[in-house]
Scaffold this active site. Structure first.
Site, PDB file in Angstrom:
ATOM      1  CD  GLU A 129      20.398   4.603  -7.659  1.00 50.42           C
ATOM      2  OE1 GLU A 129      19.931   4.208  -6.577  1.00 50.42           O
ATOM      3  OE2 GLU A 129      21.211   5.533  -7.754  1.00 50.42           O
TER       4      GLU A 129
ATOM      5  CG  ASP B 195      10.530  -4.943  -0.907  1.00 49.29           C
ATOM      6  OD1 ASP B 195      10.557  -4.095   0.008  1.00 49.29           O
ATOM      7  OD2 ASP B 195       9.547  -5.653  -1.149  1.00 49.29           O
TER       8      ASP B 195
ATOM      9  CE1 TYR C  73      19.543   4.067  -0.767  1.00 51.87           C
ATOM     10  CE2 TYR C  73      19.310   1.727  -1.241  1.00 51.87           C
ATOM     11  CZ  TYR C  73      19.002   2.822  -0.468  1.00 51.87           C
ATOM     12  OH  TYR C  73      18.169   2.684   0.608  1.00 51.87           O
TER      13      TYR C  73
ATOM     14  CB  CYS D  19     -17.808 -25.238  18.307  1.00 51.15           C
ATOM     15  SG  CYS D  19     -18.449 -23.580  18.098  1.00 51.15           S
TER      16      CYS D  19
HETATM   17  S1  IVH Z   1      17.337   6.662  -2.348  1.00 49.96           S
HETATM   18  C1  IVH Z   1      16.696  10.520   0.088  1.00 49.96           C
HETATM   19  N1  IVH Z   1      17.711   4.491  -3.816  1.00 49.96           N
HETATM   20  O1  IVH Z   1      13.429   3.054  -0.643  1.00 49.96           O
HETATM   21  C2  IVH Z   1      16.680   9.340  -0.786  1.00 49.96           C
HETATM   22  N2  IVH Z   1      16.295   4.334  -1.913  1.00 49.96           N
HETATM   23  O2  IVH Z   1      11.520   5.739   0.425  1.00 49.96           O
HETATM   24  C3  IVH Z   1      16.916   8.093  -0.078  1.00 49.96           C
HETATM   25  N3  IVH Z   1      15.405   2.105  -1.490  1.00 49.96           N
HETATM   26  O3  IVH Z   1      14.109   4.331   2.494  1.00 49.96           O
HETATM   27  C4  IVH Z   1      16.568   6.860  -0.789  1.00 49.96           C
HETATM   28  N4  IVH Z   1      16.380   1.099  -3.195  1.00 49.96           N
HETATM   29  O4  IVH Z   1      15.084   2.116   1.925  1.00 49.96           O
HETATM   30  C5  IVH Z   1      17.093   5.028  -2.749  1.00 49.96           C
HETATM   31  N5  IVH Z   1      18.149   2.640  -5.162  1.00 49.96           N
HETATM   32  C6  IVH Z   1      17.557   3.182  -4.106  1.00 49.96           C
HETATM   33  C7  IVH Z   1      16.731   2.414  -3.240  1.00 49.96           C
HETATM   34  C8  IVH Z   1      16.117   3.044  -2.148  1.00 49.96           C
HETATM   35  C9  IVH Z   1      15.588   0.948  -2.144  1.00 49.96           C
HETATM   36  C10 IVH Z   1      14.535   2.283  -0.312  1.00 49.96           C
HETATM   37  C11 IVH Z   1      15.176   2.989   0.850  1.00 49.96           C
HETATM   38  C12 IVH Z   1      14.337   4.197   1.131  1.00 49.96           C
HETATM   39  C13 IVH Z   1      13.063   3.908   0.395  1.00 49.96           C
HETATM   40  C14 IVH Z   1      12.520   5.154  -0.264  1.00 49.96           C
END
Ligand code: IVH
Length: 671
Positions: A113, A117, A222, A407
């Site tokens: 995936e 951001d 997600y 200055c």
């Molecule tokens: S899964 C336990 N999928 O990235 C797994 N995270 O450190 C949880 N993020 O805190 C995250 N897109 O804020 C996942 N497609 C995606 C994501 C995603 C962005 C962020 C999320 C998470 C950090 C991973």
């Protein structure tokens, strides 16, 4: 229309408008023109105005609540919201794959995936209704931002599923909304957001949901937390299920049955990334099968069944034309490169930081050089290196000044600092920067007092000290260029209102060296009045967990100065509040992700210098050590991190890159 008819009509319109919103905001595929939507919305508003008793929380007219909150309440995540380990290259991905195969065998499917951001969020639905939205916080305790999340039009207020379910995802600001917002802020002389992520975070942290509503936020879901929905066997089934329930799921996810396919997906998006309408900072790779996920389990903080591949920052090539020198609030002289304008990451770059003289010498930058610049999520990008092949011999050496450009006093280097400093306490550039800081958002937060106005006030000799701000009159203000009666009046009101600020804002605004917004809050909470803080001894200060010796020394030194004593007196006479009026400590304990943690820095750092990173972490209660062991909590890996990275992977230690560090630090600053 009688109440019975009204009820039916409201139901019908709600259903229709919900469908239109879903088509428009989630599917990006409206079935009716905007005017038709507006017409139905007005119809609904009218009926609701006549029958207010029939208005329900999930009515499309009720996305924006009316009463702003005082604070955000804390909420607990029953299933912790974890973060992911990082991979930076193909090797890292292959070793992730090896570990997975070792545990669950060759037969693995990965779901890849986009890593959006933005800000991790959790949404809870009960009996088909959206009942709670929260930030991640420290993973266990987050903040209730339901009212702000409700304003995101792609978030369904109702779903078909009746069981209590928690879906998780990312709230973000699309690039177009970000650019528009910053343009507006620039015109209004408000401080700019550094990137869409900060803008999204700033918007969701607003107590008044009308602000979030005006910011055009969006989200992608997600994952899931608590789950009383149907039992599903794979992550991809969850994605499909969420999609069916009307949630916005990013369409670019892909199932890959080999690590080669994963690597292809990663490299495809590495090049395709600039064509997206929102920022992504990597790719997330997840084991699809939930039974396999369970077998793989978790380390203390991360699932072993997923990894994030982080993208390198975007680079571009351009010409270094000139170097501009500016004097900061603390007298530090910062060289900024003036560049041939070039497009990076969707915006035009014409200035970039050169950090300090050592940095210029180390990289041997010269005027006229062709250079590589990099944007890592900041407004001001960095100059990375010279493209030596492009040298013609015509390039000119960069001379750092011996005297302050503002200055003219002689510049010095203090101890082992790399920075050149102007130490003239009356240097006009420093005074102006100090004033700009004093009125800024996280300090006294005086709306309408942008940099330009501060400069004018200073140049006209109307304001020399912080206290002078509180002596300004309507007559003086209207004399200023581009200042009408109305803005002058608004500005005076804003200045007046800032007198009521709780103590931490004043403390931060005073610009005490090493005291950031967070430390200011801790001090304000602990001492409750500036008087008590002025009386505090070094021992009193260092006895506070989060206050290190550098901070303590700096506070003592600051309040010992005659000028400061006079200033505080002056401010008090003018009616500026000097006591803490914020929430009580017990409910508002500030968490630092570094408190009590052992951290190892490795690899080449780009955003911070090593000593800088070390100092920042230590100020927040972390300790930085040299080698990775079982006791290490976080490894912060820069580019080309070698054996320490491998060891961290082996031991299952959380691995951050520099942007994670910066994000964590910024989050604290923003609090
Ligand atoms: S899964 C336990 N999928 O990235 C797994 N995270 O450190 C949880 N993020 O805190 C995250 N897109 O804020 C996942 N497609 C995606 C994501 C995603 C962005 C962020 C999320 C998470 C950090 C991973």
């Amino acid at each position: 229309m009688d109440i019975q008819e009204a009820r039916l009509k409201i139901e019908e319109l709600t259903e229709l408008l919900t469908k239109y919103e879903y088509e428009y905001y989630v599917l990006d595929n409206p079935s009716v023109p905007d005017a038709e939507y507006d017409k139905k919305m007005n119809e609904l508003k009218e009926i609701e105005a006549n029958f207010p008793e029939l208005i329900t929380a999930d009515s499309p007219t009720q996305r924006v609540g009316v009463t702003p909150r005082e604070t955000f309440t804390k909420v607990e995540h029953l299933v912790p919201m974890l973060s992911l380990d990082n991979a930076f290259n193909e090797d890292n991905l292959r070793s992730f794959h090896r570990r997975v195969v070792q545990q669950v065998g060759e037969d693995v499917t990965y779901i890849c995936e986009l890593k959006i951001d933005g800000l991790a969020i959790s949404l809870i639905y009960e009996d088909g209704k959206f009942v709670r939205g929260a930030t991640r916080g420290d993973g266990t305790i987050g903040e209730d931002i339901t009212l702000n999340l409700r304003t995101i039009r792609s978030l369904p207020l109702t779903i078909k599923e009746r069981g209590r379910i928690e879906v998780r995802g990312e709230a973000f600001m699309p690039q177009a909304s970000f650019l528009k917002l910053n343009e507006q802020r620039k015109a209004d002389e408000q401080s700019l957001f550094a990137n869409p992520r900060n803008a999204a975070a700033g918007s969701l942290r607003q107590l008044d949901p009308r602000i979030a509503a005006s910011r055009n936020l969006d989200l992608f879901l997600y994952g899931y937390g608590e789950w009383q929905g149907p039992e599903l066997a794979t992550h991809s089934e969850h994605l499909t299920y969420m999609q069916e329930q009307g949630f916005k799921v990013n369409p670019h996810w892909k199932a890959c049955s080999t690590i080669e396919e994963v690597i292809d997906y990663v490299s495809y998006w590495t090049t395709e990334r600039p064509n997206l309408a929102y920022d992504i900072d990597g790719i997330v790779i997840k084991v699809d099968n939930l039974a396999q996920q369970e077998a793989l389990g978790f380390t203390a903080r991360n699932p072993r069944w997923a990894i994030a591949h982080k993208f390198p920052a975007q680079e571009a090539i351009t010409i270094l034309h000139d170097v501009e020198l500016s004097v900061g609030r603390t007298g530090v002289i910062t060289p900024t490169a003036i560049l041939e304008p070039v497009l990076v990451d969707g915006s035009t770059v014409q200035r970039a930081t050169l950090h300090n003289e050592d940095f210029i010498r180390e990289h041997d930058f010269r005027l006229g050089d062709t250079v590589v610049i990099q944007k890592a999520g900041d407004i001001i990008p960095k100059v990375m290196r010279v493209v030596e092949e492009k040298r013609t011999g015509e390039e000119q050496e960069i001379h750092m000044p011996t005297h302050c450009p503002a200055c003219d006093s002689e510049l010095v280097r203090i101890d082992d600092e790399v920075a050149l400093r102007c130490i003239n306490p009356n240097c006009p550039a420093q005074l102006v920067e100090g004033l700009i800081h004093f009125v800024s958002r996280n300090a006294m937060n005086i709306d309408g007092l942008g940099e330009k106005v501060v400069e004018q006030l200073f140049n006209e000799s109307l304001v020399k000290t912080f206290a002078d701000l509180y002596r300004l009159t309507q007559e003086q203000l209207v004399e200023l260029e581009r200042m009408g009666e109305k803005s002058a009046n608004n500005l005076l009101n804003a200045i007046q209102a800032s007198k009521q600020n709780s103590l931490e804002r004043l403390l931060f605004g005073l610009g005490i060296r090493h005291i950031g917004a967070k430390a200011a809050r801790i001090l304000a909470m602990r001492f409750e009045s500036i008087e008590a803080l002025q009386k505090a001894t070094y021992e009193d200060l260092v006895s506070i967990d989060e206050i290190g010796d550098k901070m303590a020394e700096s506070v003592i030194q600051f309040f010992a100065e005659e000028k400061v004593i006079a200033l505080v007196d002056d401010l008090q006479q003018l009616g500026v509040n000097m006591v803490y009026t914020g929430p009580k400590q017990a409910t508002e304990k500030i968490e630092s992700p570094f408190a009590g943690k052992t951290i190892v820095l490795t690899g080449k750092m780009e955003i911070y210098t090593r000593p800088e990173a070390k100092q920042l972490i230590e100020e927040l209660g972390g300790s930085v050590t040299g080698s990775v062991s079982k006791k290490t909590d976080i490894v912060i890996a820069g580019e080309a991190a070698g054996s320490k990275y491998d060891k961290a992977v082996q031991l299952g230690i959380t691995i951050w890159d520099e942007t994670d560090l910066r994000n964590a630090l910024e989050e604290i600053e923003n609090e």
